[in-house]
Each structure stands twice: as structure tokens, then as C-alpha cells.
Design a protein around this motif. Structure first.
Motif, short mmCIF file in Angstrom:
data_model
loop_
_atom_site.label_atom_id
_atom_site.label_comp_id
_atom_site.label_asym_id
_atom_site.label_seq_id
_atom_site.Cartn_x
_atom_site.Cartn_y
_atom_site.Cartn_z
N ARG A 1 -4.09 79.27 53.28
CA ARG A 1 -4.85 78.15 52.74
C ARG A 1 -4.85 77.02 53.90
NH1 ARG A 1 -2.62 77.55 46.78
NH2 ARG A 1 -2.91 79.87 45.91
N GLU B 1 -6.95 75.08 55.01
CA GLU B 1 -7.86 73.97 54.61
C GLU B 1 -7.23 72.80 53.81
OE1 GLU B 1 -8.30 76.57 51.14
OE2 GLU B 1 -8.23 76.74 53.22
N LYS B 2 -6.08 73.30 53.29
CA LYS B 2 -5.17 72.41 52.44
C LYS B 2 -3.89 72.04 53.15
CE LYS B 2 -5.99 74.37 47.84
NZ LYS B 2 -6.78 73.06 47.35
N SER B 3 -3.44 70.92 52.71
CA SER B 3 -2.17 70.22 53.14
C SER B 3 -0.95 70.94 52.65
CB SER B 3 -2.17 68.64 52.80
OG SER B 3 -2.15 68.53 51.49
N ALA C 1 2.38 71.75 50.70
CA ALA C 1 3.03 71.32 49.26
C ALA C 1 4.22 70.79 49.42
CB ALA C 1 2.87 72.75 48.57
N GLU D 1 0.60 68.11 46.37
CA GLU D 1 0.06 68.28 47.82
C GLU D 1 0.19 67.13 48.52
OE1 GLU D 1 -3.89 70.13 47.52
OE2 GLU D 1 -3.01 72.23 46.97
N GLU E 1 -1.85 65.72 50.71
CA GLU E 1 -3.01 65.11 50.58
C GLU E 1 -3.51 64.24 49.29
OE1 GLU E 1 -5.78 69.01 49.63
OE2 GLU E 1 -5.81 68.30 51.45
N ASN E 2 -2.71 64.59 48.27
CA ASN E 2 -3.01 63.95 46.95
C ASN E 2 -2.25 62.41 46.98
OD1 ASN E 2 -3.26 63.11 44.39
ND2 ASN E 2 -2.71 65.01 43.36
N ARG F 1 4.24 76.54 52.46
CA ARG F 1 2.76 76.85 52.69
C ARG F 1 2.65 78.30 52.23
NH1 ARG F 1 -0.49 73.33 55.01
NH2 ARG F 1 -2.14 74.68 55.05
#
Length: 309
Positions: free
Chosen positions: A160, A162-164, A166, A282, A284-285, A304
Motif C-alpha cells: 500500500r 499510497e498509504k502512510s 500504521a 494511520e 495521515e489521520n 507496513r
């Protein structure tokens, strides 16, 4: 009894009281219950201590216990027990999890401990397990740990990108178990309203088995304007309270509802021997991260998902 009331339930207090022989002694712990006749203190080892109010000489709240360093290896395993997958197998001590593809945690290998095989051979067994079930091979790997480098050395890549990251956060339970600003219902089983608030659209087929699987689980909800607008799920593993599925209706955000749901779960966990709590978010949240760090949560590790394409 100046300084202590029912609003201090869930917080640390010190109570000086007289014993039968007339001597006075102090008891320190979390105030578990309080009524007209008695109060109950829970020690750090979860032992309850009941005191008659007429024996109390003095009582007052005291600051929470300092946050102790976490055993990250223990917590890594604890997170898996708090949300068990629908199907599990082992390769040595590695835990293989499958749940029809719903959530990464419930459909990835937890590479903790010794697989009992050379790393490359164990990784091949992981691949075969997921491919047999029509799922992409996934490994939940902690950043900066040897297994991350081992998997990437075998050609596993970020599943993933595209995701930051966890983040797994933790804190002491009595940092979280303040009095909620809203009434929080905590139930042993989720009802249709809880699931409707927890998911947009249809509930994934594997969700009930995963979320209701632990022996000790609780489902918190807050109702406003005649409907459930905030939910969260808790599970107990030893003295750890795991919190997940925290969701607030977008129209009701920024009102402290997520905080209230967490506090309701923390108060549920205390009588069951809860002493510490963890959750995942996450990076980015930013909104959720601000809420959690404001409650005293700090980072234990980050991870990750890696996959073999």
C-alpha cells in the motif's frame, strides 16, 4: 469524604481509613465503585479492596501512574489476539490469518518468533497459504525490525505505497478512563444499529466473526438525536484493552464523541483487570491522532504491509 466522589470512578485515589483495631492505613489504587455505604479500590494487580465509608479518615484523587515502557514484542502478539481472524494456521511461531479479504490485519501473516524453517522457506509457505485462498500474500511487518528487511530481500514490496505508516499506540488505562461527556452504552454484542454506524453500506461478510470473536469483547455506542452517531469496539487480552472500529458520524465530529467512546470502553475494562490500552491509527489521520495523543497514547511501533506480487 472531601475530594472524592462518584465522578472519580476510574481514576487513582488515595484513601486513609481505620482498621478494626483502630490503626489507620492508606490504600492507593483506582476507584472502582462508590455509593452511600462503601467504596472499592482496585490495586495495580487488579485486587479489589472494599472500604466502609464510615471508616474513611481522608481521601483524595492522585495523578495517574507514569507511563511505563512497553514490551513491544508482547504487544505485537497481543494485537493479534484482540482481533482474531476467521481462520488461522501456524508456520512455526508465525501466525497466518485469513478472513475472506476483509482488513489487512485479519488477512496477513504476523511474523513474530521463530518460523521453525529458513526464512525463505517460511515465506514460501506464507505465499502458498494465501494463494490457495485466492488472497494476495500479505505480511504485517514492523518498520526497523529484521523481518522487514528479510521480506524485502526476498522481493516482497510495499502493498500500500499510497498509504502512510500504521502506528500502534499505547498508554496506561487510567490515562483514558475519565468521565465521558456523553452517555456511553457498552454492550457484549453489537446490534444492527451498531453495525450501521460502524460501516458505510453493507457489513462485510467476515466482519461479525472477526469483531465478535474474542472471549472478552465490548461494543460502545453513543446516541444523539435518536440515533447512534459514534461507536467503538474493545477487547481484553490479559491486562490489555485493545480499541478499534472507532467511528463518528461526519455530521457529529469534533464534539468529543470518539473520546467518550474510548472512555466508556476503558471503564468497562477496569473491573476486568485492565491496566493498559492500545489502538492503531494511520499516521495521515491527523484528527484521530490528535484525539489519541491528547488522551495520553504514545507510539509503541509502526508497521507496513508487504506483499509478493
Amino acid at each position: 469524604m472531601s475530594g472524592v466522589s462518584a465522578r472519580d470512578i476510574g481514576h487513582r485515589v488515595v484513601v486513609r481509613h481505620q482498621l478494626d483495631g483502630g490503626q489507620a492505613t492508606d490504600v492507593i489504587g483506582v476507584l472502582q465503585s462508590y455509593d452511600d455505604r462503601t467504596l472499592e479500590i482496585r490495586h495495580a494487580d487488579s485486587t479489589p479492596y472494599r472500604i466502609h465509608r464510615e471508616a474513611v479518615v481522608a481521601a483524595k484523587p492522585i495523578p495517574p501512574m507514569p507511563l511505563r515502557r512497553v514490551d513491544a514484542e508482547q504487544l505485537f502478539l497481543t494485537t493479534a489476539l484482540g482481533r482474531p481472524a476467521a481462520e488461522t494456521q501456524y508456520v512455526g511461531e508465525w501466525l497466518l490469518r485469513a478472513s475472506g479479504g476483509w482488513t489487512g490485519r485479519a488477512n496477513s501473516v504476523l511474523p513474530a518468533g521463530d518460523p521453525g524453517l529458513p526464512f525463505s522457506d517460511a515465506a514460501k509457505q506464507v505465499e502458498a497459504f494465501y494463494l490457495e485462498r485466492g488472497l494476495p500474500p500479505l505480511a504485517l511487518t514492523r518498520i526497523g525490525h529484521p523481518e522487514f528487511e528479510e521480506f524485502t530481500g526476498l522481493g516482497w514490496t510495499d502493498a500500500r505505497p499510497e498509504k502512510s505508516d500504521a502506528l500502534v499506540l499505547h498508554t496506561t488505562l487510567d490515562h483514558v478512563n475519565g468521565v465521558p461527556a456523553y452517555e456511553v452504552l457498552v454492550a457484549d454484542r453489537p446490534d444492527a444499529e451498531w453495525y450501521a454506524a460502524a460501516f458505510d453500506g453493507d457489513v462485510p461478510a467476515a466482519a461479525p466473526a472477526v469483531m465478535e470473536g474474542p472471549p472478552k469483547a465490548a461494543f460502545a455506542s453513543v446516541e444523539l438525536d435518536g440515533r447512534v452517531v459514534a461507536v467503538a469496539r474493545g477487547s481484553m487480552t490479559g491486562h490489555w484493552l485493545g480499541v478499534d472500529a472507532v467511528r463518528v458520524d461526519p455530521a457529529y465530529r469534533r464534539r468529543g464523541l470518539a473520546t467518550a467512546a474510548l472512555q466508556g470502553l476503558a471503564r468497562w475494562a477496569g473491573p476486568l483487570g485492565g491496566r493498559r490500552t492500545y489502538l492503531e491509527v494511520e499516521e495521515e489521520n491527523a484528527g484521530a491522532l490528535t484525539t489519541y495523543t491528547g488522551l495520553g497514547y504514545v507510539e509503541a511501533y509502526r508497521y507496513r504491509y508487504l506483499t509478493k506480487r
